[in-house]
Design a protein around this motif. Structure first.
Motif, PDB file in Angstrom:
ATOM      1  N   SER A   1       0.848  -1.323   0.041  1.00 48.03           N
ATOM      2  CA  SER A   1      -0.121   0.101   0.003  1.00 48.03           C
ATOM      3  C   SER A   1       0.834   1.209   0.003  1.00 48.03           C
ATOM      4  O   SER A   1       0.577   2.283  -0.829  1.00 48.03           O
ATOM      5  CB  SER A   1      -0.957   0.277   1.274  1.00 48.03           C
ATOM      6  N   LYS A   2       1.876   1.354   0.877  1.00 46.87           N
ATOM      7  CA  LYS A   2       2.805   2.467   0.949  1.00 46.87           C
ATOM      8  C   LYS A   2       3.510   2.638  -0.227  1.00 46.87           C
ATOM      9  O   LYS A   2       3.590   3.923  -0.842  1.00 46.87           O
ATOM     10  CB  LYS A   2       3.850   2.152   2.026  1.00 46.87           C
ATOM     11  N   GLU A   3       3.984   1.571  -0.854  1.00 44.37           N
ATOM     12  CA  GLU A   3       4.759   1.561  -2.148  1.00 44.37           C
ATOM     13  C   GLU A   3       3.630   2.277  -3.339  1.00 44.37           C
ATOM     14  O   GLU A   3       4.285   3.095  -3.979  1.00 44.37           O
ATOM     15  CB  GLU A   3       5.252   0.289  -2.645  1.00 44.37           C
ATOM     16  N   LEU A   4       2.561   1.680  -3.480  1.00 45.84           N
ATOM     17  CA  LEU A   4       1.822   2.280  -4.406  1.00 45.84           C
ATOM     18  C   LEU A   4       1.323   3.518  -4.276  1.00 45.84           C
ATOM     19  O   LEU A   4       1.082   4.448  -5.225  1.00 45.84           O
ATOM     20  CB  LEU A   4       0.547   1.308  -4.540  1.00 45.84           C
TER      21      LEU A   4
ATOM     22  N   GLY B   1     -10.161  -3.493  -1.848  1.00 48.81           N
ATOM     23  CA  GLY B   1      -8.906  -3.235  -1.047  1.00 48.81           C
ATOM     24  C   GLY B   1      -8.086  -2.053  -1.851  1.00 48.81           C
ATOM     25  O   GLY B   1      -7.635  -1.182  -1.354  1.00 48.81           O
ATOM     26  N   PHE B   2      -7.774  -2.554  -3.282  1.00 46.26           N
ATOM     27  CA  PHE B   2      -6.945  -1.571  -3.870  1.00 46.26           C
ATOM     28  C   PHE B   2      -7.357  -0.371  -3.925  1.00 46.26           C
ATOM     29  O   PHE B   2      -6.925   0.740  -3.924  1.00 46.26           O
ATOM     30  CB  PHE B   2      -6.624  -2.009  -5.247  1.00 46.26           C
ATOM     31  N   ASN B   3      -8.912  -0.204  -4.319  1.00 47.35           N
ATOM     32  CA  ASN B   3      -9.504   0.907  -4.373  1.00 47.35           C
ATOM     33  C   ASN B   3      -9.522   1.904  -3.176  1.00 47.35           C
ATOM     34  O   ASN B   3      -9.344   3.252  -3.429  1.00 47.35           O
ATOM     35  CB  ASN B   3     -11.059   0.704  -4.677  1.00 47.35           C
ATOM     36  N   THR B   4      -9.335   1.319  -2.085  1.00 44.89           N
ATOM     37  CA  THR B   4      -9.078   2.197  -0.903  1.00 44.89           C
ATOM     38  C   THR B   4      -7.729   2.940  -0.850  1.00 44.89           C
ATOM     39  O   THR B   4      -7.472   3.828  -0.172  1.00 44.89           O
ATOM     40  CB  THR B   4      -9.505   1.635   0.441  1.00 44.89           C
TER      41      THR B   4
END
Ligand SMILES: Nc1nc2c(ncn2[C@@H]2O[C@H](COP(=O)(O)OP(=O)(O)OP(=O)(O)O)[C@@H](O)[C@H]2O)c(=O)[nH]1
Ligand SMILES: [Mg+2]
Length: 451
Positions: free
Chosen positions: A197-200, A230-233
């Motif tokens: 998450s941090k990287e993206l 999940g990714f959307n958040t």
């Protein structure tokens, strides 16, 4: 074919509606049960399946058939329409002025491959595309991207030595100004954890993508909704690219999960090769799945196949004046464009009750090579008019090409079969009545504007 099993069972259920003289509620229940079973087998979520069949039932009993449609056709239309809503959603393309595209997703979902597919797709539209590799997790990720880039003639930027995705991106972006479209490949993980998450987020903050697309493998079926959610958040998604639709039995689950979430599916991956990639159009997808054909794409594809042929030649081919010279040219373009199978999937065979033998599609490279040797040993006259090939000519051709007479016969059979199909398509294209019939069937389809 994509979602072969689901398509087969749905077509079978629909055929029952088409055959039934009168559909009472008992018959409808039986058919709806079959549809339920087919969808559940394709991993569509249970509540979505029940909601679908409930809606079909309600609409079938409450809505009056529009004029010109029989009750049976009306029910068919309702089923088509609802299935399209469930599996397809409406068509969504890339934003008109999208310049920066970022692909995200878990390990092995197909991000890197899809970067190349998307690049090629955009390149074909005449855009100047480049790729940036920011994955420092997967060993040799950058080499993989470089290789794919080289294959399609698209420059790839990035420097894994920097060991920090944001730094890699920053440096690469200084070199990409002159490109119309920049596509960023990102790293995956087994799950969307804090680290990923941090990287993206860091990449997205710097890149500010116009299109942030989640690459999802169809294999995950209905779990697609959790993953997309999940990714959307973390980095708001503009859409999904669903890969491995060619090889997964759970594509129905993945499609319906995305449609239910309201995240548009923009493209689908249909194989490992860079060409195995298409924009996703729900209506077309479902009509193909149900064997309704997709004449619009078919015409386009046929035109591509015969690109370079004059209009007269093209018309002659459609009328059935299709000789071995055309066949040879078709084999050459097929090698560039992908298998004939894809073409014939677009034909409305299902609705016309025609089945095409599977072996007609599965031409192996080896077989194609043999066909070519055989044709190379023919005289121009034989190529133009294969009917002149008698037993003695057949022996001569086999000898000359170093093949067995059976191979020559196999080629002629294949050619004759193809000729028949093309002729049939040509007739369909010109037969107003068939078109009207098809239009009637499609009436009520979301997004259908007529043939
Ligand atoms: N059959 C099929 N295989 C695909 C498709 N898309 C990707 N693949 C294959 O899936 C595998 C993984 O693809 P990658 O592009 O490396 O996946 P990735 O998401 O970049 O993987 P990581 O970088 O490890 O996270 C490769 O073997 C691809 O050839 C598809 O649409 N159909
Ligand atoms: Mg990768």
């Amino acid at each position: 074919m994509v979602l072969d099993k689901l398509g087969k069972s749905l077509r079978e259920a629909l055929r029952k509606i088409a055959r039934a003289g009168y559909i009472d509620s008992e018959t409808l229940d039986t058919i709806l049960k079959e549809i339920q079973r087919a969808l559940l087998m394709a991993d569509v979520r249970v509540d979505l399946v029940f909601k679908l069949t409930e809606t079909i039932k309600n609409r079938a009993s409450n809505e009056k058939p529009p004029s010109g449609l029989s009750a049976r056709e009306h029910i068919l239309n309702i089923v088509y329409g609802e299935l399209t809503k469930l599996l397809g959603g409406s068509e969504a393309s890339l934003k008109e002025n999208a310049k920066k595209i970022m692909l995200v997703g878990l390990f092995g979902s197909g991000k890197t491959t899809t970067c190349a597919k998307l690049a090629k797709f955009l390149q074909k539209k005449g855009l100047k595309v480049c790729l940036i590799g920011t994955d420092i997790w997967r060993p040799a990720a950058f080499e993989q991207l470089k290789q794919l880039g080289a294959e399609i003639n698209v420059p790839v930027f990035g420097n894994p030595e920097l060991k920090d995705p944001a730094r890699i991106l920053k440096e690469a972006l200084t070199k990409t100004q002159s490109f119309d479209i920049v596509i960023v490949d990102s790293a995956g993980r087994d799950a969307l954890d804090k680290d990923l998450s941090k990287e993206l987020k860091a990449i997205a903050d710097l890149f500010r993508p116009d299109e942030n697309l989640l690459v999802l493998s169809s294999d995950i079926g209905q779990k697609a909704s959790d993953e997309a959610h999940g990714f959307n958040t973390i980095v708001p998604l503009n859409g999904v690219i669903l890969t491995k639709m060619d090889s997964s039995a759970k594509g129905g689950g993945a499609l319906s999960a995305c449609a239910a979430l309201g995240i548009p599916i923009k493209f689908v991956g249909l194989g490992e090769k860079v060409d195995a990639f298409e924009t996703f159009n729900g209506t077309k997808f479902v009509s193909k799945l149900l064997g309704m054909g997709d004449l619009e794409s078919l015409v386009k594809k046929t035109e591509e196949i015969f690109a370079g042929a004059s209009k007269d030649q093209m018309e002659a081919v459609m009328k059935g004046d299709f000789n071995l010279k055309d066949f040879r040219a078709q084999i050459d373009s097929m090698r560039k464009m992908g298998p004939l199978k894809k073409i014939f999937e677009m034909l409305p065979m299902g609705s016309l009750g025609v089945e095409i033998p599977e072996e007609q599609f599965n031409l192996s490279e080896e077989k194609v090579n043999k066909f070519i040797y055989v044709m190379d040993s023919m005289t121009p006259q034989e190529m133009e008019n294969p009917d002149v090939i008698n037993a003695s000519r057949l022996q001569r051709i086999a000898k000359g090409s170093g093949t067995a007479p059976e191979e020559v016969k196999a080629l002629l059979n294949h050619y004759n079969m193809t000729k028949k199909m093309i002729k049939r398509f040509g007739k369909m294209g010109r037969n107003k009545k068939t078109m009207e019939q098809l239009s009637k069937r499609f009436k009520g389809f979301p997004g259908f504007k007529g043939f």
